[in-house]
Scaffold this active site. Structure first.
Site, PDB file in Angstrom:
ATOM      1  CB  THR A   1      -0.809   0.068   1.281  1.00 18.98           C
ATOM      2  OG1 THR A   1       0.173  -0.098   2.659  1.00 18.98           O
ATOM      3  CG2 THR A   1      -2.045  -1.201   1.273  1.00 18.98           C
TER       4      THR A   1
ATOM      5  CD  GLU B   1      11.315  -4.043   6.311  1.00 12.68           C
ATOM      6  OE1 GLU B   1      12.226  -4.084   6.029  1.00 12.68           O
ATOM      7  OE2 GLU B   1       9.922  -4.011   6.051  1.00 12.68           O
TER       8      GLU B   1
ATOM      9  CG  LEU C   1      14.720   7.031  23.960  1.00 15.90           C
ATOM     10  CD1 LEU C   1      13.556   7.432  23.520  1.00 15.90           C
ATOM     11  CD2 LEU C   1      14.643   6.458  25.633  1.00 15.90           C
TER      12      LEU C   1
ATOM     13  N   GLY D   1      13.104   6.033   8.416  1.00 17.99           N
ATOM     14  CA  GLY D   1      12.816   4.967   6.996  1.00 17.99           C
ATOM     15  C   GLY D   1      11.917   4.302   7.353  1.00 17.99           C
TER      16      GLY D   1
ATOM     17  CB  CYS E   1       6.402   0.769   7.870  1.00 13.52           C
ATOM     18  SG  CYS E   1       6.111  -0.956   7.849  1.00 13.52           S
TER      19      CYS E   1
HETATM   20  N1  LIG Z   1       7.375  -4.004   6.345  1.00 16.34           N
HETATM   21  C1  LIG Z   1       6.813  -4.277   6.636  1.00 16.34           C
HETATM   22  O1  LIG Z   1       7.826  -4.530   8.280  1.00 16.34           O
HETATM   23  C2  LIG Z   1       5.462  -3.953   7.790  1.00 16.34           C
HETATM   24  C3  LIG Z   1       4.972  -4.364   8.864  1.00 16.34           C
HETATM   25  C4  LIG Z   1       3.646  -4.095   9.264  1.00 16.34           C
HETATM   26  C5  LIG Z   1       2.612  -3.446   8.017  1.00 16.34           C
HETATM   27  N2  LIG Z   1       3.311  -3.773   6.684  1.00 16.34           N
HETATM   28  C6  LIG Z   1       2.042  -3.479   5.514  1.00 16.34           C
HETATM   29  O2  LIG Z   1       2.514  -4.563   4.883  1.00 16.34           O
HETATM   30  C7  LIG Z   1       1.093  -4.388   3.519  1.00 16.34           C
HETATM   31  C8  LIG Z   1       2.362  -5.473   3.173  1.00 16.34           C
HETATM   32  O3  LIG Z   1       3.902  -4.826   2.813  1.00 16.34           O
HETATM   33  P1  LIG Z   1       5.296  -5.133   2.689  1.00 16.34           P
HETATM   34  O4  LIG Z   1       6.546  -4.558   2.922  1.00 16.34           O
HETATM   35  O5  LIG Z   1       5.632  -6.652   3.240  1.00 16.34           O
HETATM   36  O6  LIG Z   1       5.291  -5.278   1.132  1.00 16.34           O
HETATM   37  P2  LIG Z   1       6.195  -6.083  -0.035  1.00 16.34           P
HETATM   38  O7  LIG Z   1       5.722  -4.731  -1.613  1.00 16.34           O
HETATM   39  O8  LIG Z   1       7.403  -6.165   0.279  1.00 16.34           O
HETATM   40  O9  LIG Z   1       4.602  -6.736  -0.391  1.00 16.34           O
HETATM   41  C9  LIG Z   1       3.994  -7.180  -1.396  1.00 16.34           C
HETATM   42  C10 LIG Z   1       4.196  -8.803  -1.981  1.00 16.34           C
HETATM   43  O10 LIG Z   1       2.298  -8.893  -3.125  1.00 16.34           O
HETATM   44  C11 LIG Z   1       2.579  -8.860  -4.037  1.00 16.34           C
HETATM   45  N3  LIG Z   1       1.325  -8.821  -4.821  1.00 16.34           N
HETATM   46  C12 LIG Z   1       0.726  -7.391  -4.525  1.00 16.34           C
HETATM   47  N4  LIG Z   1      -0.134  -7.781  -5.574  1.00 16.34           N
HETATM   48  C13 LIG Z   1      -0.428  -8.983  -5.938  1.00 16.34           C
HETATM   49  C14 LIG Z   1      -1.542 -10.577  -6.401  1.00 16.34           C
HETATM   50  N5  LIG Z   1      -2.815  -9.704  -6.527  1.00 16.34           N
HETATM   51  N6  LIG Z   1      -1.549 -11.095  -5.925  1.00 16.34           N
HETATM   52  C15 LIG Z   1       0.135 -11.821  -5.764  1.00 16.34           C
HETATM   53  N7  LIG Z   1       0.712 -11.083  -5.497  1.00 16.34           N
HETATM   54  C16 LIG Z   1       0.325  -9.979  -5.316  1.00 16.34           C
HETATM   55  C17 LIG Z   1       3.845  -8.146  -4.595  1.00 16.34           C
HETATM   56  O11 LIG Z   1       4.151  -8.611  -5.447  1.00 16.34           O
HETATM   57  C18 LIG Z   1       4.727  -8.276  -3.590  1.00 16.34           C
HETATM   58  O12 LIG Z   1       5.492  -8.779  -3.588  1.00 16.34           O
HETATM   59  C19 LIG Z   1       1.651  -3.029   3.443  1.00 16.34           C
HETATM   60  O13 LIG Z   1       0.985  -2.410   3.707  1.00 16.34           O
HETATM   61  C20 LIG Z   1       2.706  -2.321   4.305  1.00 16.34           C
HETATM   62  O14 LIG Z   1       2.676  -1.007   4.739  1.00 16.34           O
HETATM   63  C21 LIG Z   1       4.541  -3.535   6.857  1.00 16.34           C
END
Ligand SMILES: NC(=O)c1ccc[n+]([C@@H]2O[C@H](COP(=O)([O-])OP(=O)(O)OC[C@H]3O[C@@H](n4cnc5c(N)ncnc54)[C@H](O)[C@@H]3O)[C@@H](O)[C@H]2O)c1
Length: 441
Positions: free
Chosen positions: A99, A163, A258, A265, A268
């Site tokens: 997103t 992460e 802290l 950065g 998120c």
């Molecule tokens: N990265 C973090 O630490 C973290 C932590 C908490 C919440 N989030 C939230 O979780 C969500 C995902 O984040 P992320 O870091 O995992 O993103 P990301 O980009 O690493 O992973 C998303 C994956 O979804 C795949 N995808 C998208 N549409 C698809 C579909 N229709 N079919 C199959 N695959 C599809 C993409 O190719 C991509 O590999 C975001 O909203 C983010 O804000 C992320």
């Protein structure tokens, strides 16, 4: 609707689809299969899918590859390319798609709505959609409208993993939040996390969606606060590390988030704080504290650039900066919205050249678009050779153990700006380096 012909799983074992094999989807799928559920993970990105099919993890994450391999070898976890295929016969469908931030700061929901319309005709009767992606209030309702299936309930289940420790966080989260107007569906989703022993907060969907943004805004504000205190320490001649000890032992404050640094950065905090401001603006409410945290963060990165300028002799013309660290924090290869990249871009705009090293980046990655402004090397020693300032921008522990007496002989000018307060300042001083940390004299 598509007919499912696969066998029914054992009692207590659920059939689950996870859409998106990224930083959230991969640990989610791995941990759910670890708990014994039958998981189908959909990823449309061919590169990520191919790596998974080779039994490897496409992201750097401690313990993830082993858990994925275990799931695949026992048959509890399989990967497919299409979300439509993954959801067939699934009782629960986790949406873990990206997103990203739109131009106006709000969250771009196009991946969510695309996934929802892709899966809608293939969902089993009575399936529960569990949205883990970070989304603005009202998105559960939006998903339900796109699905257009009266028999399918959508539930919000924000993700709080970090992460670098994503597997451990998914195995034992601090809490599980489930938001739905249908409390029975919420309880069924909460049951999936029963093994973790974590407290479960069941709420309405709107509150659940806001909880995720409020959490990240709080963490970002805490970081901006300590970075601001670091600047004040420099202004008055105090030491921020001692200040952190002095306030962090107060249980009401604690030590988490802290640590002063170059600015926050990652994938998120920047987009989620911007999205919270956009949500508030749309609601006619001013979250000035969050706006302050964002502008304070921009200011922190500029302060780091100013420190590097001072160490470079007041100019970036004909200056090469040796950068240690490109990922947004240690123990991840994620460079999305990395402060290291924001700072290196500012340095290049001011006329400097950058030689960089990061443990998760090799010269084979040099063609990645976000690295176009830096020259990447395969070792820290190569990266710092001939440089006028070493800027330590990511807190990889291995940077602590580099041979700085060897580095003293490689650099053109012995100056270190340690934006993570990682190094022993006395040691590098004794070797003849000028040293500038954050909030320390
Ligand atoms: N990265 C973090 O630490 C973290 C932590 C908490 C919440 N989030 C939230 O979780 C969500 C995902 O984040 P992320 O870091 O995992 O993103 P990301 O980009 O690493 O992973 C998303 C994956 O979804 C795949 N995808 C998208 N549409 C698809 C579909 N229709 N079919 C199959 N695959 C599809 C993409 O190719 C991509 O590999 C975001 O909203 C983010 O804000 C992320």
């Amino acid at each position: 609707m598509t007919t499912d012909r696969s066998p029914m799983p054992k009692a207590g074992v659920r059939r689950i689809a996870v859409v998106g094999a990224g930083y959230v989807g991969l640990p989610t799928a791995a941990v759910l299969s670890h708990h014994g559920h039958m998981v189908t993970l959909a990823e449309r990105d061919e590169r990520r899918l191919e790596i998974l099919r080779q039994g490897r993890s496409p992201i750097v994450e401690h313990g993830l590859e082993e858990m994925l391999k275990d799931g695949m070898s026992t048959g509890r976890l399989r990967t497919v390319r299409s979300a439509a295929e993954a959801v067939v016969g699934a009782e629960f469908v986790f949406l873990c798609v990206e997103t990203p931030q739109s131009a106006d700061g709000s969250a771009d929901l196009s991946f969510i709505t695309a996934a929802a319309s892709e899966i809608a005709p293939h969902l089993a009767d009575g399936a529960i959609i569990v949205n883990k992606s970070t989304v603005p209030v009202g998105t559960v309702g939006l998903i339900e409208r796109v699905l257009g299936r009266a028999d399918v309930v959508t539930v919000s289940n924000p993700e709080f993993l970090r992460e670098g420790t994503a597997v451990a966080d998914s195995l034992s989260p601090d809490r599980v939040v489930v938001g739905a107007d249908d409390r029975e569906a919420a309880a069924r989703v909460a049951e999936l996390f029963g093994d973790s022993g974590a407290p479960v907060v069941i709420t309405d969907a709107t509150t659940s969606e806001l909880i995720k943004y409020a959490s990240n805004a709080f963490l970002a504000t805490k970081l901006t606060f300590i970075n601001t205190m670091a600047g004040l320490c420099e202004a008055v001649g105090a030491d921020v590390l001692d200040l952190v000890l002095g306030i962090g032992y107060d249980k009401r404050i604690g030590f988490e988030f802290l640590r002063p640094g170059p600015g926050w950065g990652g994938s998120c905090l920047p987009k989620d704080t911007a999205a919270l401001v956009a949500i508030s603006n749309a609601a006619g409410y001013d979250v000035s504290i969050v706006r302050g945290a964002i502008s304070g963060n921009d200011e922190q990165m500029r302060r780091v650039v100013a420190k590097i300028a001072t160490a470079a002799g007041g100019t970036f013309r004909d200056r090469t900066i040796g950068v240690l660290g490109l990922s947004f924090k240690a123990n991840t290869g994620d460079r999305r919205d990395s402060p290291a990249l924001s700072i290196t871009k500012m340095l290049v705009a001011a006329g400097a050249s950058i030689r960089a090293f990061d443990p998760t980046v090799t010269t084979a990655d040099a063609d990645q678009p976000d690295l176009a402004h830096v020259t990447v090397f395969d070792s820290a020693y190569e990266a710092v050779t001939g440089t006028h300032v070493i800027a330590l921008l990511t807190e990889w522990q291995e940077f602590r153990w580099l041979d700085y007496s060897k580095i003293r002989g490689l650099v053109a000018n012995p100056a270190i700006v340690d934006a993570r307060n990682l190094l022993e300042s006395g040691l590098v001083h004794r070797l003849g380096f000028s040293y500038s940390g954050i909030g320390r004299s």
